[in-house]
Scaffold this motif. Structure first.
Motif, PDB file in Angstrom:
ATOM      1  N   LEU A  29     138.831  65.944  19.217  1.00 33.75           N
ATOM      2  CA  LEU A  29     136.830  65.762  19.079  1.00 33.75           C
ATOM      3  C   LEU A  29     136.951  64.024  20.579  1.00 33.75           C
ATOM      4  O   LEU A  29     137.597  64.066  20.618  1.00 33.75           O
ATOM      5  CB  LEU A  29     137.379  64.907  17.591  1.00 33.75           C
ATOM      6  N   GLU A  30     135.588  65.073  20.668  1.00 31.02           N
ATOM      7  CA  GLU A  30     135.595  64.003  22.010  1.00 31.02           C
ATOM      8  C   GLU A  30     135.048  62.603  21.918  1.00 31.02           C
ATOM      9  O   GLU A  30     135.455  61.919  22.910  1.00 31.02           O
ATOM     10  CB  GLU A  30     133.982  64.738  22.724  1.00 31.02           C
ATOM     11  N   ILE A  31     135.153  62.683  20.553  1.00 31.68           N
ATOM     12  CA  ILE A  31     134.842  61.187  20.218  1.00 31.68           C
ATOM     13  C   ILE A  31     136.243  60.012  19.939  1.00 31.68           C
ATOM     14  O   ILE A  31     136.282  58.928  20.604  1.00 31.68           O
ATOM     15  CB  ILE A  31     134.642  60.411  19.062  1.00 31.68           C
ATOM     16  N   TYR A  32     137.310  60.860  20.273  1.00 31.74           N
ATOM     17  CA  TYR A  32     138.251  60.284  20.680  1.00 31.74           C
ATOM     18  C   TYR A  32     139.175  60.551  22.221  1.00 31.74           C
ATOM     19  O   TYR A  32     139.450  59.692  22.923  1.00 31.74           O
ATOM     20  CB  TYR A  32     139.391  61.572  20.178  1.00 31.74           C
ATOM     21  N   GLN A  33     138.566  61.864  22.661  1.00 31.79           N
ATOM     22  CA  GLN A  33     138.703  62.164  24.180  1.00 31.79           C
ATOM     23  C   GLN A  33     138.115  60.860  24.899  1.00 31.79           C
ATOM     24  O   GLN A  33     138.578  60.651  26.172  1.00 31.79           O
ATOM     25  CB  GLN A  33     137.794  63.357  24.959  1.00 31.79           C
ATOM     26  N   ALA A  34     136.876  60.478  24.434  1.00 29.67           N
ATOM     27  CA  ALA A  34     136.287  59.072  24.959  1.00 29.67           C
ATOM     28  C   ALA A  34     135.506  57.752  24.589  1.00 29.67           C
ATOM     29  O   ALA A  34     135.736  57.095  25.256  1.00 29.67           O
ATOM     30  CB  ALA A  34     134.171  59.833  25.257  1.00 29.67           C
ATOM     31  N   GLY A  35     136.919  57.916  23.520  1.00 29.20           N
ATOM     32  CA  GLY A  35     137.571  56.464  23.587  1.00 29.20           C
ATOM     33  C   GLY A  35     136.913  55.594  22.733  1.00 29.20           C
ATOM     34  O   GLY A  35     137.488  54.591  22.514  1.00 29.20           O
ATOM     35  N   ILE A  36     135.467  57.026  21.931  1.00 26.81           N
ATOM     36  CA  ILE A  36     135.205  55.801  20.783  1.00 26.81           C
ATOM     37  C   ILE A  36     136.126  55.675  19.800  1.00 26.81           C
ATOM     38  O   ILE A  36     135.673  54.213  18.972  1.00 26.81           O
ATOM     39  CB  ILE A  36     133.812  56.627  20.331  1.00 26.81           C
ATOM     40  N   LEU A  37     136.963  56.090  18.947  1.00 28.15           N
ATOM     41  CA  LEU A  37     137.478  56.019  17.931  1.00 28.15           C
ATOM     42  C   LEU A  37     139.108  56.138  18.414  1.00 28.15           C
ATOM     43  O   LEU A  37     139.498  56.763  19.302  1.00 28.15           O
ATOM     44  CB  LEU A  37     137.203  57.617  16.987  1.00 28.15           C
ATOM     45  N   VAL A 201     132.130  61.653  35.878  1.00 31.61           N
ATOM     46  CA  VAL A 201     133.837  61.310  36.602  1.00 31.61           C
ATOM     47  C   VAL A 201     134.965  62.101  36.571  1.00 31.61           C
ATOM     48  O   VAL A 201     134.892  62.884  35.283  1.00 31.61           O
ATOM     49  CB  VAL A 201     134.303  59.817  35.545  1.00 31.61           C
ATOM     50  N   PRO A 202     135.533  62.545  37.263  1.00 28.06           N
ATOM     51  CA  PRO A 202     136.589  64.094  37.338  1.00 28.06           C
ATOM     52  C   PRO A 202     137.550  63.366  36.756  1.00 28.06           C
ATOM     53  O   PRO A 202     137.771  61.876  36.330  1.00 28.06           O
ATOM     54  CB  PRO A 202     136.820  64.288  38.656  1.00 28.06           C
ATOM     55  N   LEU A 210     136.657  66.034  31.895  1.00 26.77           N
ATOM     56  CA  LEU A 210     135.158  65.442  32.380  1.00 26.77           C
ATOM     57  C   LEU A 210     134.574  64.579  31.242  1.00 26.77           C
ATOM     58  O   LEU A 210     133.894  65.257  30.195  1.00 26.77           O
ATOM     59  CB  LEU A 210     134.711  66.989  32.743  1.00 26.77           C
ATOM     60  N   ILE A 211     134.620  63.685  31.551  1.00 24.26           N
ATOM     61  CA  ILE A 211     133.777  62.861  31.377  1.00 24.26           C
ATOM     62  C   ILE A 211     131.447  62.129  31.758  1.00 24.26           C
ATOM     63  O   ILE A 211     132.981  61.633  33.455  1.00 24.26           O
ATOM     64  CB  ILE A 211     134.022  61.055  30.736  1.00 24.26           C
ATOM     65  N   ARG A 222     128.811  52.467  30.171  1.00 26.31           N
ATOM     66  CA  ARG A 222     128.502  53.302  31.388  1.00 26.31           C
ATOM     67  C   ARG A 222     129.399  54.565  31.069  1.00 26.31           C
ATOM     68  O   ARG A 222     129.117  55.954  31.004  1.00 26.31           O
ATOM     69  CB  ARG A 222     129.552  53.222  32.500  1.00 26.31           C
ATOM     70  N   ASN A 223     130.143  54.815  29.946  1.00 28.95           N
ATOM     71  CA  ASN A 223     130.402  56.239  29.286  1.00 28.95           C
ATOM     72  C   ASN A 223     129.668  57.112  28.272  1.00 28.95           C
ATOM     73  O   ASN A 223     128.921  55.910  27.377  1.00 28.95           O
ATOM     74  CB  ASN A 223     132.249  56.267  28.675  1.00 28.95           C
ATOM     75  N   PHE A 224     129.240  57.814  28.410  1.00 31.75           N
ATOM     76  CA  PHE A 224     128.889  59.037  27.182  1.00 31.75           C
ATOM     77  C   PHE A 224     129.709  59.703  27.255  1.00 31.75           C
ATOM     78  O   PHE A 224     130.395  60.977  27.396  1.00 31.75           O
ATOM     79  CB  PHE A 224     127.458  59.376  27.736  1.00 31.75           C
TER      80      PHE A 224
END
Length: 227
Positions: A29-37, A201-202, A210-211, A222-224
């Motif tokens: 899940l992208e919410i894990y990839q982005a570090g939200i969860l 961000v590469p 890619l985020i 900063r991250n979305f």
């Protein structure tokens, strides 16, 4: 004598099992990839013992009482303070889904829909887990609106601008710089993209896929990522 017909109930219909489905790890899940969860090992170990919830007691922080001057008067003692405790509960969220296919459906359709079910289960549970999380977050926001006058909620609608991000972060006061990530709806994401306020961000720089991130003048946060 009446005519006799061999019906399905009279035959032995072999059970044919589809291949094992493979459910990808929830971290896709992208919410894990982005570090939200992230997975909390302490809570996970407690949930492995069974039960519907896990009690998580803890100590509150020290208060903001001002310090007191020190002197040599034995009658002038410092008032003793106490530390409080808090109790939080982690609830187990158990979800299920079922799909049923009669054999006759596959025969008349000329194709086996069970194959599609096996192939699409991973994507289904990705979406289902996301909807469950959104439901939980709606409950958190509703609680803040009902019990705390919405002091941690900022409503922007689809017309979000860069300053809204800063305003929302500073609802936490001095803790505003602790925010690192926003989970954003596609409507808000579109508005920020149209305003040319999003950079990417590469993978080589952030250790993952890619985020996209807001330009520096928006930090923090900063991250979305979006759904």
């Amino acid at each position: 004598m009446a005519d006799a017909y061999t019906r399905i109930a009279d035959a032995i219909v072999p059970s044919v099992y589809a291949q094992y489905s493979f459910e990808e790890h929830v971290q896709s899940l992208e919410i894990y990839q982005a570090g939200i969860l992230f997975s909390d090992p302490a809570i996970a170990s407690k949930l492995s013992m069974g039960g519907r919830s896990v009690d998580m007691p803890g100590w509150k922080d020290l208060g903001n009482d001002p310090s007191e001057p020190v002197n040599d008067d034995p009658a002038d003692s410092i008032e003793m303070k106490k530390i409080g405790a808090r109790r939080e509960v982690a609830a187990r969220n158990v979800r299920a889904q079922a799909w049923g296919i009669p054999d006759l459906t596959s025969i008349l359709a000329g194709d086996d829909p069970q194959k599609l079910i096996v192939r699409r289960q991973t994507d289904y549970w990705q979406r289902a887990n996301k909807l469950t999380l959104l439901g939980i977050l709606k409950g958190v926001l509703a609680d803040n609106l009902a019990n705390d006058a919405g002091d941690l909620v900022r409503v922007t609608g689809a017309s979000i601008v860069d300053t809204d991000i800063i305003e929302a972060a500073y609802l936490m006061g001095d803790r505003a710089d602790k925010f690192k990530t926003i989970w954003m709806h596609s409507k808000q994401m579109k508005a920020l993209k149209l305003a040319d306020l999003i950079d990417y961000v590469p993978p080589s720089e952030q250790g993952g896929p890619l985020i996209c991130s807001a330009q520096n003048h928006l930090a923090p946060p900063r991250n979305f990522t979006w759904h």
